[in-house]
Design a protein around this motif. Structure first.
Motif, PDB file in Angstrom:
ATOM      1  N   LYS A  26       0.831  -1.209   0.000  1.00 31.14           N
ATOM      2  CA  LYS A  26       0.000   0.000   0.000  1.00 31.14           C
ATOM      3  C   LYS A  26       0.866   1.260   0.000  1.00 31.14           C
ATOM      4  CE  LYS A  26      -3.165  -0.201   3.237  1.00 31.14           C
ATOM      5  NZ  LYS A  26      -3.879  -0.054   4.529  1.00 31.14           N
ATOM      6  N   GLN A  27       1.992   1.172   0.690  1.00 36.80           N
ATOM      7  CA  GLN A  27       2.863   2.339   0.846  1.00 36.80           C
ATOM      8  C   GLN A  27       3.278   2.936  -0.499  1.00 36.80           C
ATOM      9  OE1 GLN A  27       3.169  -0.674   2.194  1.00 36.80           O
ATOM     10  NE2 GLN A  27       3.977  -0.623   4.295  1.00 36.80           N
ATOM     11  N   LEU A  28       3.399   2.077  -1.519  1.00 36.24           N
ATOM     12  CA  LEU A  28       3.950   2.530  -2.804  1.00 36.24           C
ATOM     13  C   LEU A  28       2.879   2.798  -3.861  1.00 36.24           C
ATOM     14  CD1 LEU A  28       7.116   0.264  -3.011  1.00 36.24           C
ATOM     15  CD2 LEU A  28       6.893   2.584  -2.099  1.00 36.24           C
ATOM     16  N   LEU A  29       1.611   2.748  -3.481  1.00 35.14           N
ATOM     17  CA  LEU A  29       0.559   3.065  -4.444  1.00 35.14           C
ATOM     18  C   LEU A  29       0.669   4.529  -4.864  1.00 35.14           C
ATOM     19  CD1 LEU A  29      -2.514   1.285  -2.803  1.00 35.14           C
ATOM     20  CD2 LEU A  29      -1.369   0.621  -4.927  1.00 35.14           C
ATOM     21  N   PRO A  30       0.473   4.832  -6.142  1.00 34.51           N
ATOM     22  CA  PRO A  30       0.565   6.225  -6.594  1.00 34.51           C
ATOM     23  C   PRO A  30      -0.511   7.105  -5.952  1.00 34.51           C
ATOM     24  CG  PRO A  30       0.632   4.699  -8.457  1.00 34.51           C
ATOM     25  CD  PRO A  30       0.248   3.901  -7.263  1.00 34.51           C
ATOM     26  N   TRP A  31      -0.087   8.313  -5.593  1.00 33.73           N
ATOM     27  CA  TRP A  31      -1.039   9.307  -5.069  1.00 33.73           C
ATOM     28  C   TRP A  31      -0.533  10.704  -5.412  1.00 33.73           C
ATOM     29  CZ3 TRP A  31      -5.881   9.228  -3.463  1.00 33.73           C
ATOM     30  CH2 TRP A  31      -6.403  10.372  -2.856  1.00 33.73           C
ATOM     31  N   LYS A  32      -1.277  11.394  -6.239  1.00 32.44           N
ATOM     32  CA  LYS A  32      -0.970  12.786  -6.596  1.00 32.44           C
ATOM     33  C   LYS A  32       0.478  12.967  -7.046  1.00 32.44           C
ATOM     34  CE  LYS A  32      -4.634  15.031  -4.052  1.00 32.44           C
ATOM     35  NZ  LYS A  32      -5.059  16.099  -3.158  1.00 32.44           N
ATOM     36  N   GLY A  33       0.902  12.126  -7.967  1.00 30.48           N
ATOM     37  CA  GLY A  33       2.237  12.281  -8.540  1.00 30.48           C
ATOM     38  C   GLY A  33       3.360  11.740  -7.687  1.00 30.48           C
ATOM     39  N   ILE A 189      -7.558   3.737   3.569  1.00 33.55           N
ATOM     40  CA  ILE A 189      -7.536   2.903   2.363  1.00 33.55           C
ATOM     41  C   ILE A 189      -7.084   1.501   2.772  1.00 33.55           C
ATOM     42  CG2 ILE A 189      -6.468   2.513   0.124  1.00 33.55           C
ATOM     43  CD1 ILE A 189      -5.982   5.493  -0.086  1.00 33.55           C
ATOM     44  N   ASP A 190      -7.970   0.526   2.637  1.00 35.10           N
ATOM     45  CA  ASP A 190      -7.614  -0.847   3.003  1.00 35.10           C
ATOM     46  C   ASP A 190      -7.681  -1.813   1.834  1.00 35.10           C
ATOM     47  OD1 ASP A 190      -7.043  -0.548   5.765  1.00 35.10           O
ATOM     48  OD2 ASP A 190      -9.180  -0.332   6.164  1.00 35.10           O
ATOM     49  N   THR A 191      -8.537  -1.519   0.855  1.00 34.72           N
ATOM     50  CA  THR A 191      -8.706  -2.448  -0.264  1.00 34.72           C
ATOM     51  C   THR A 191      -8.444  -1.741  -1.588  1.00 34.72           C
ATOM     52  OG1 THR A 191     -11.054  -1.936  -0.580  1.00 34.72           O
ATOM     53  CG2 THR A 191     -10.520  -3.650   1.031  1.00 34.72           C
ATOM     54  N   LYS A 192      -8.221  -2.537  -2.630  1.00 31.22           N
ATOM     55  CA  LYS A 192      -7.976  -1.993  -3.959  1.00 31.22           C
ATOM     56  C   LYS A 192      -9.178  -1.160  -4.425  1.00 31.22           C
ATOM     57  CE  LYS A 192      -4.660  -2.994  -5.977  1.00 31.22           C
ATOM     58  NZ  LYS A 192      -4.321  -3.964  -6.973  1.00 31.22           N
ATOM     59  N   GLU A 193     -10.390  -1.626  -4.072  1.00 29.87           N
ATOM     60  CA  GLU A 193     -11.604  -0.909  -4.478  1.00 29.87           C
ATOM     61  C   GLU A 193     -11.663   0.477  -3.829  1.00 29.87           C
ATOM     62  OE1 GLU A 193     -11.786  -4.932  -5.371  1.00 29.87           O
ATOM     63  OE2 GLU A 193     -11.628  -4.129  -3.331  1.00 29.87           O
ATOM     64  N   GLN A 194     -11.357   0.532  -2.533  1.00 29.54           N
ATOM     65  CA  GLN A 194     -11.352   1.824  -1.828  1.00 29.54           C
ATOM     66  C   GLN A 194     -10.324   2.763  -2.450  1.00 29.54           C
ATOM     67  OE1 GLN A 194     -10.527   0.295   2.106  1.00 29.54           O
ATOM     68  NE2 GLN A 194     -12.539   0.922   2.859  1.00 29.54           N
ATOM     69  N   TYR A 195      -9.155   2.213  -2.750  1.00 29.18           N
ATOM     70  CA  TYR A 195      -8.090   3.022  -3.334  1.00 29.18           C
ATOM     71  C   TYR A 195      -8.521   3.589  -4.692  1.00 29.18           C
ATOM     72  CZ  TYR A 195      -3.850   4.042  -5.987  1.00 29.18           C
ATOM     73  OH  TYR A 195      -2.916   4.634  -6.787  1.00 29.18           O
ATOM     74  N   GLN A 196      -9.064   2.714  -5.539  1.00 25.69           N
ATOM     75  CA  GLN A 196      -9.447   3.172  -6.882  1.00 25.69           C
ATOM     76  C   GLN A 196     -10.549   4.230  -6.819  1.00 25.69           C
ATOM     77  OE1 GLN A 196     -10.200  -0.724  -8.488  1.00 25.69           O
ATOM     78  NE2 GLN A 196      -8.120  -0.941  -9.267  1.00 25.69           N
ATOM     79  N   LYS A 197     -11.481   4.049  -5.885  1.00 26.43           N
ATOM     80  CA  LYS A 197     -12.564   5.040  -5.734  1.00 26.43           C
ATOM     81  C   LYS A 197     -11.991   6.368  -5.260  1.00 26.43           C
ATOM     82  CE  LYS A 197     -17.172   5.780  -3.811  1.00 26.43           C
ATOM     83  NZ  LYS A 197     -16.995   7.218  -3.820  1.00 26.43           N
ATOM     84  N   MET A 198     -11.057   6.303  -4.303  1.00 30.51           N
ATOM     85  CA  MET A 198     -10.469   7.547  -3.784  1.00 30.51           C
ATOM     86  C   MET A 198      -9.655   8.260  -4.854  1.00 30.51           C
ATOM     87  SD  MET A 198      -8.500   7.968  -0.147  1.00 30.51           S
ATOM     88  CE  MET A 198      -9.752   7.299   0.905  1.00 30.51           C
TER      89      MET A 198
END
Length: 204
Positions: A26-33, A189-198
């Motif tokens: 989760k730490q390395l998921l992209p967020w705002k560049g 953010i705990d799941t891939k779905e939550q992440y994609q929605k956010m």
């Protein structure tokens, strides 16, 4: 008695988990560049007079390579599987063992990327003004992190059961805790779905 106008605060960013529900770090998921962990670190570095500590555990080498250029202290929790309390212990223990004279620790996590910098400022302002043992965030369903713990609580933070997070201490002192509302910013953010929605709702 109010704290000095510039209390010395160490921010401990908890980032040791394996993100098992996410299926990837989760730490390395992209967020705002940047990444979620990079975003959390950048926010911490933007807070005046706060020293930044990051506790890593699972996927240590992979994540370390992505963040070791920041002016932060990176700690390794070999026992990360024991839970969040073990990471808090390591952060506070490091501060005490090195005789760093902090007035408080600000504990935060990397998976609440909607939190604005102003919320951290509000936590610190309340800590300076009222000198409570704890200033915590009202997340709607619970009171928790990000939260500031005064040095009077350091020993208790070091004795946390490994699988207890800071919320256990917040609950113990609830009558003395000062609370800052977080509205809808505290979503985890705990799941891939939550992440994609956010990402689709908020990352622009």
């Amino acid at each position: 008695m109010p704290h000095t106008q510039n209390p010395r605060i160490a921010q401990i960013i908890l980032a040791a988990g394996a993100s098992s529900r996410m299926g990837e770090p989760k730490q390395l998921l992209p967020w705002k560049g940047i990444t979620l962990i990079g975003h959390a670190i950048s926010q911490s570095l933007a807070i005046e007079k706060v020293s930044t500590y990051v506790v890593l555990g699972a996927n240590y080498d992979l994540i370390y390579k992505q963040i070791n250029h920041f002016p932060i202290t990176i700690l390794r929790n070999q026992n990360w599987e024991l839970g969040m309390g073990s990471s808090i212990q390591i952060g506070v223990k490091t501060i005490l063992e090195n005789n760093y004279l902090f007035d408080a620790v600000l504990i935060s996590v990397i998976d609440q990327p909607l939190i604005q910098l102003s919320h951290y400022d509000d936590l610190i302002t309340k800590f300076i003004k009222d000198s409570p043992p704890i200033v915590a965030s009202d997340l709607g369903s619970r009171i928790g992190v990000p939260a500031i713990f005064s040095k009077a609580i350091f020993e208790e933070l070091m004795q946390l059961q490994e699988d207890y997070g800071a919320r256990y201490i917040v609950k113990k002192y609830l009558n003395e805790v000062k609370i800052i509302p977080l509205a809808n910013q505290g979503i985890d953010i705990d799941t891939k779905e939550q992440y994609q929605k956010m990402v689709s709702d908020f990352s622009n």
